[in-house]
Design a protein around this motif. Structure first.
Motif, PDB file in Angstrom:
ATOM      1  N   THR A 101       0.876  -1.168   0.000  1.00  0.00           N
ATOM      2  CA  THR A 101       0.000   0.000   0.000  1.00  0.00           C
ATOM      3  C   THR A 101       0.912   1.216   0.000  1.00  0.00           C
ATOM      4  O   THR A 101       1.692   1.421   0.938  1.00  0.00           O
ATOM      5  CB  THR A 101      -0.932   0.006   1.223  1.00  0.00           C
ATOM      6  N   ASN A 102       0.835   2.007  -1.085  1.00  0.00           N
ATOM      7  CA  ASN A 102       1.719   3.158  -1.211  1.00  0.00           C
ATOM      8  C   ASN A 102       1.145   4.364  -0.463  1.00  0.00           C
ATOM      9  O   ASN A 102       0.017   4.304   0.038  1.00  0.00           O
ATOM     10  CB  ASN A 102       2.022   3.455  -2.686  1.00  0.00           C
ATOM     11  N   PRO A 103       1.904   5.458  -0.367  1.00  0.00           N
ATOM     12  CA  PRO A 103       1.429   6.614   0.402  1.00  0.00           C
ATOM     13  C   PRO A 103       0.147   7.240  -0.151  1.00  0.00           C
ATOM     14  O   PRO A 103      -0.536   7.968   0.561  1.00  0.00           O
ATOM     15  CB  PRO A 103       2.589   7.610   0.320  1.00  0.00           C
ATOM     16  N   SER A 104      -0.189   6.951  -1.390  1.00  0.00           N
ATOM     17  CA  SER A 104      -1.434   7.468  -1.976  1.00  0.00           C
ATOM     18  C   SER A 104      -2.626   6.566  -1.672  1.00  0.00           C
ATOM     19  O   SER A 104      -3.749   6.868  -2.059  1.00  0.00           O
ATOM     20  CB  SER A 104      -1.288   7.599  -3.501  1.00  0.00           C
ATOM     21  N   GLU A 138       1.661  -7.884  -9.878  1.00  0.00           N
ATOM     22  CA  GLU A 138       1.136  -6.519  -9.769  1.00  0.00           C
ATOM     23  C   GLU A 138       2.216  -5.559  -9.280  1.00  0.00           C
ATOM     24  O   GLU A 138       2.316  -4.430  -9.757  1.00  0.00           O
ATOM     25  CB  GLU A 138      -0.066  -6.459  -8.818  1.00  0.00           C
ATOM     26  N   ALA A 139       3.011  -6.023  -8.321  1.00  0.00           N
ATOM     27  CA  ALA A 139       4.101  -5.181  -7.809  1.00  0.00           C
ATOM     28  C   ALA A 139       5.094  -4.863  -8.922  1.00  0.00           C
ATOM     29  O   ALA A 139       5.551  -3.726  -9.052  1.00  0.00           O
ATOM     30  CB  ALA A 139       4.808  -5.872  -6.648  1.00  0.00           C
ATOM     31  N   ALA A 140       5.394  -5.850  -9.760  1.00  0.00           N
ATOM     32  CA  ALA A 140       6.334  -5.638 -10.872  1.00  0.00           C
ATOM     33  C   ALA A 140       5.794  -4.585 -11.831  1.00  0.00           C
ATOM     34  O   ALA A 140       6.531  -3.676 -12.243  1.00  0.00           O
ATOM     35  CB  ALA A 140       6.590  -6.948 -11.609  1.00  0.00           C
ATOM     36  N   SER A 141       4.520  -4.684 -12.192  1.00  0.00           N
ATOM     37  CA  SER A 141       3.917  -3.713 -13.116  1.00  0.00           C
ATOM     38  C   SER A 141       3.915  -2.317 -12.509  1.00  0.00           C
ATOM     39  O   SER A 141       4.267  -1.336 -13.167  1.00  0.00           O
ATOM     40  CB  SER A 141       2.484  -4.119 -13.461  1.00  0.00           C
ATOM     41  N   SER A 142       3.504  -2.237 -11.249  1.00  0.00           N
ATOM     42  CA  SER A 142       3.433  -0.947 -10.575  1.00  0.00           C
ATOM     43  C   SER A 142       4.819  -0.307 -10.432  1.00  0.00           C
ATOM     44  O   SER A 142       5.004   0.879 -10.705  1.00  0.00           O
ATOM     45  CB  SER A 142       2.794  -1.126  -9.196  1.00  0.00           C
ATOM     46  N   LEU A 143       5.790  -1.108 -10.003  1.00  0.00           N
ATOM     47  CA  LEU A 143       7.149  -0.584  -9.826  1.00  0.00           C
ATOM     48  C   LEU A 143       7.769  -0.171 -11.159  1.00  0.00           C
ATOM     49  O   LEU A 143       8.458   0.862 -11.240  1.00  0.00           O
ATOM     50  CB  LEU A 143       8.029  -1.615  -9.140  1.00  0.00           C
ATOM     51  N   ALA A 144       7.540  -0.947 -12.205  1.00  0.00           N
ATOM     52  CA  ALA A 144       8.087  -0.598 -13.526  1.00  0.00           C
ATOM     53  C   ALA A 144       7.512   0.726 -14.006  1.00  0.00           C
ATOM     54  O   ALA A 144       8.248   1.589 -14.502  1.00  0.00           O
ATOM     55  CB  ALA A 144       7.800  -1.708 -14.532  1.00  0.00           C
ATOM     56  N   ALA A 145       6.203   0.910 -13.839  1.00  0.00           N
ATOM     57  CA  ALA A 145       5.577   2.175 -14.249  1.00  0.00           C
ATOM     58  C   ALA A 145       6.114   3.335 -13.418  1.00  0.00           C
ATOM     59  O   ALA A 145       6.372   4.431 -13.948  1.00  0.00           O
ATOM     60  CB  ALA A 145       4.056   2.081 -14.108  1.00  0.00           C
ATOM     61  N   SER A 160      13.073 -19.484   2.828  1.00  0.00           N
ATOM     62  CA  SER A 160      14.242 -20.333   2.563  1.00  0.00           C
ATOM     63  C   SER A 160      15.363 -19.538   1.887  1.00  0.00           C
ATOM     64  O   SER A 160      16.520 -19.960   1.898  1.00  0.00           O
ATOM     65  CB  SER A 160      13.845 -21.532   1.702  1.00  0.00           C
ATOM     66  N   ASP A 161      15.024 -18.375   1.311  1.00  0.00           N
ATOM     67  CA  ASP A 161      16.019 -17.500   0.671  1.00  0.00           C
ATOM     68  C   ASP A 161      16.459 -16.355   1.564  1.00  0.00           C
ATOM     69  O   ASP A 161      17.133 -15.437   1.108  1.00  0.00           O
ATOM     70  CB  ASP A 161      15.441 -16.934  -0.632  1.00  0.00           C
ATOM     71  N   GLY A 162      16.038 -16.362   2.816  1.00  0.00           N
ATOM     72  CA  GLY A 162      16.382 -15.283   3.743  1.00  0.00           C
ATOM     73  C   GLY A 162      15.163 -14.408   4.023  1.00  0.00           C
ATOM     74  O   GLY A 162      14.035 -14.746   3.668  1.00  0.00           O
ATOM     75  N   TRP A 163      15.382 -13.287   4.666  1.00  0.00           N
ATOM     76  CA  TRP A 163      14.304 -12.374   5.017  1.00  0.00           C
ATOM     77  C   TRP A 163      13.791 -11.674   3.764  1.00  0.00           C
ATOM     78  O   TRP A 163      14.573 -11.238   2.922  1.00  0.00           O
ATOM     79  CB  TRP A 163      14.778 -11.346   6.035  1.00  0.00           C
ATOM     80  N   ARG A 164      12.456 -11.584   3.635  1.00  0.00           N
ATOM     81  CA  ARG A 164      11.823 -10.932   2.489  1.00  0.00           C
ATOM     82  C   ARG A 164      10.659 -10.073   2.979  1.00  0.00           C
ATOM     83  O   ARG A 164      10.012 -10.394   3.984  1.00  0.00           O
ATOM     84  CB  ARG A 164      11.294 -11.952   1.469  1.00  0.00           C
ATOM     85  N   ILE A 165      10.377  -9.012   2.251  1.00  0.00           N
ATOM     86  CA  ILE A 165       9.269  -8.119   2.583  1.00  0.00           C
ATOM     87  C   ILE A 165       7.974  -8.748   2.085  1.00  0.00           C
ATOM     88  O   ILE A 165       7.843  -9.035   0.901  1.00  0.00           O
ATOM     89  CB  ILE A 165       9.475  -6.724   1.955  1.00  0.00           C
ATOM     90  N   ASP A 166       7.026  -8.919   3.000  1.00  0.00           N
ATOM     91  CA  ASP A 166       5.747  -9.540   2.679  1.00  0.00           C
ATOM     92  C   ASP A 166       4.611  -8.510   2.628  1.00  0.00           C
ATOM     93  O   ASP A 166       3.646  -8.714   1.910  1.00  0.00           O
ATOM     94  CB  ASP A 166       5.423 -10.617   3.725  1.00  0.00           C
ATOM     95  N   GLN A 167       4.737  -7.455   3.392  1.00  0.00           N
ATOM     96  CA  GLN A 167       3.713  -6.410   3.445  1.00  0.00           C
ATOM     97  C   GLN A 167       4.411  -5.062   3.561  1.00  0.00           C
ATOM     98  O   GLN A 167       5.394  -4.943   4.298  1.00  0.00           O
ATOM     99  CB  GLN A 167       2.810  -6.578   4.674  1.00  0.00           C
ATOM    100  N   VAL A 168       3.890  -4.071   2.851  1.00  0.00           N
ATOM    101  CA  VAL A 168       4.370  -2.694   2.961  1.00  0.00           C
ATOM    102  C   VAL A 168       3.155  -1.815   3.206  1.00  0.00           C
ATOM    103  O   VAL A 168       2.181  -1.882   2.461  1.00  0.00           O
ATOM    104  CB  VAL A 168       5.079  -2.216   1.667  1.00  0.00           C
ATOM    105  N   ARG A 169       3.229  -1.009   4.235  1.00  0.00           N
ATOM    106  CA  ARG A 169       2.174  -0.038   4.519  1.00  0.00           C
ATOM    107  C   ARG A 169       2.834   1.323   4.649  1.00  0.00           C
ATOM    108  O   ARG A 169       3.513   1.610   5.626  1.00  0.00           O
ATOM    109  CB  ARG A 169       1.443  -0.361   5.827  1.00  0.00           C
TER     110      ARG A 169
END
Length: 139
Positions: A46-49, A58-65, A121-130
């Motif tokens: 969830t971005n600041p907007s 979806e994250a890939a599309s959003s980040l690329a844009a 299994s690949d280490g710590w990863r971000i699962d949720q962003v607020r």
């Protein structure tokens, strides 16, 4: 708390902080693939907007844009305020992000954030962003 447990927590906290730092490095390089490598497949952002993306695609599309648009050439700086472990494999990170050079904004954009990181299994990863901005209380 035993010395071993304290040592494990310190190592986990350092690893979690390293993920947050790597996010800044990847953003600043405009490297969407590197940002995505820090996320789980089921990530919710969830971005600041207030816009929410669900899942890596979806994250890939959003980040690329974003990186091809207003965030191109911007600088993202995270200040981690606290790392708290909910469980041994789940961490909450509270922080403040500053994005300079974003779009036509002359002033840096600042927002608070809470990230949920999980041990995979690949280490710590971000699962949720607020990402959010605190409101001013009325007088």
């Amino acid at each position: 708390m035993t010395t071993d447990r304290a040592s494990d927590l310190a190592k986990d906290e350092a690893a979690v902080r390293a993920v947050e730092s790597a996010y800044d490095v990847a953003w600043n390089a405009g490297d969407v693939a590197a940002v995505l490598s820090l996320l789980t497949d089921r990530v919710v952002i969830t971005n600041p907007s207030g816009e929410t993306t669900v899942g890596r695609d979806e994250a890939a599309s959003s980040l690329a844009a974003l990186m091809d648009g207003p965030a191109r050439g911007s600088k993202h700086t995270s200040e981690v305020v606290a790392v708290r472990f909910v469980k041994s494999d789940v961490a909450l990170v509270d922080g403040l992000a500053t994005i300079s050079g974003f779009g036509e904004h002359s002033e840096p954009l600042r927002h608070n954030y809470t990230d949920v990181l999980v041990r995979t299994s690949d280490g710590w990863r971000i699962d949720q962003v607020r990402a959010y901005v605190f409101m001013q209380l009325p007088d």
